[in-house]
Design an enzyme around this catalytic site. Structure first.
Site, short mmCIF file in Angstrom:
data_model
loop_
_atom_site.label_atom_id
_atom_site.label_comp_id
_atom_site.label_asym_id
_atom_site.label_seq_id
_atom_site.Cartn_x
_atom_site.Cartn_y
_atom_site.Cartn_z
N ASP A 166 0.86 -1.19 0.00
CA ASP A 166 0.00 0.00 0.00
C ASP A 166 0.90 1.23 0.00
O ASP A 166 0.93 2.00 0.96
CB ASP A 166 -0.92 0.00 1.21
CG ASP A 166 -2.01 1.06 1.12
OD1 ASP A 166 -2.17 1.68 0.05
OD2 ASP A 166 -2.70 1.29 2.14
N ASP A 206 2.28 0.94 7.90
CA ASP A 206 1.19 0.14 7.36
C ASP A 206 1.69 -0.97 6.43
O ASP A 206 1.50 -0.92 5.22
CB ASP A 206 0.16 1.02 6.64
CG ASP A 206 -1.11 0.28 6.27
OD1 ASP A 206 -1.28 -0.88 6.70
OD2 ASP A 206 -1.92 0.85 5.53
N ASN A 266 1.34 6.71 3.66
CA ASN A 266 2.12 5.66 4.32
C ASN A 266 3.62 5.88 4.21
O ASN A 266 4.40 5.02 4.61
CB ASN A 266 1.75 4.29 3.76
CG ASN A 266 0.39 3.84 4.20
OD1 ASN A 266 -0.13 4.30 5.21
ND2 ASN A 266 -0.22 2.95 3.44
#
Length: 118
Positions: free
Chosen positions: A44, A63, A49
């Protein structure tokens, strides 16, 4: 982390098999393009992030629940898409240049569609 030491997979088949959204390849997705280069993908790789320090330099990522071995375009396609969402158009080529890879529209389109479907 070296690919052969990563215990997780983020391959196309594994993503489809474990997705809550799709249990088969999404309609129209077709077969994946040949793998360009296997790497340990974040899963992701969006702007939120990615941590940037006060000095403007990368300082880390958060994450990692989708981390796994996959074609590097699985991350590159989403990362470049996220640049547009978060900063507006026009940043994709600079990102790819900094990464040291030429634009690959076929892989980009495929992995963005897979990301949206899974």
């Amino acid at each position: 982390m070296p690919v052969d030491e990563c215990p997780f997979s983020w391959s196309v088949d594994d993503r489809i098999a474990t997705s809550a959204k799709a249990r088969t390849a999404p309609p129209g997705l077709g077969d994946p393009p040949p793998i360009d280069r296997l790497v340990v993908c974040h899963g992701d790789p969006c702007v939120p992030n990615t941590m940037i320090g006060d000095d403007g330099l990368w300082s880390g990522h958060v994450d990692f629940d989708a981390l796994g071995v996959a074609d590097r375009w699985a991350d590159l396609a989403v990362a470049t898409m996220s640049l547009g969402w978060n900063y507006g158009p026009g940043h994709e080529q600079a990102f790819l240049d900094a990464y040291g890879v030429a634009d690959d529209p076929v892989r980009t389109e495929y992995y963005r569609a897979l990301w949206a479907a899974t």
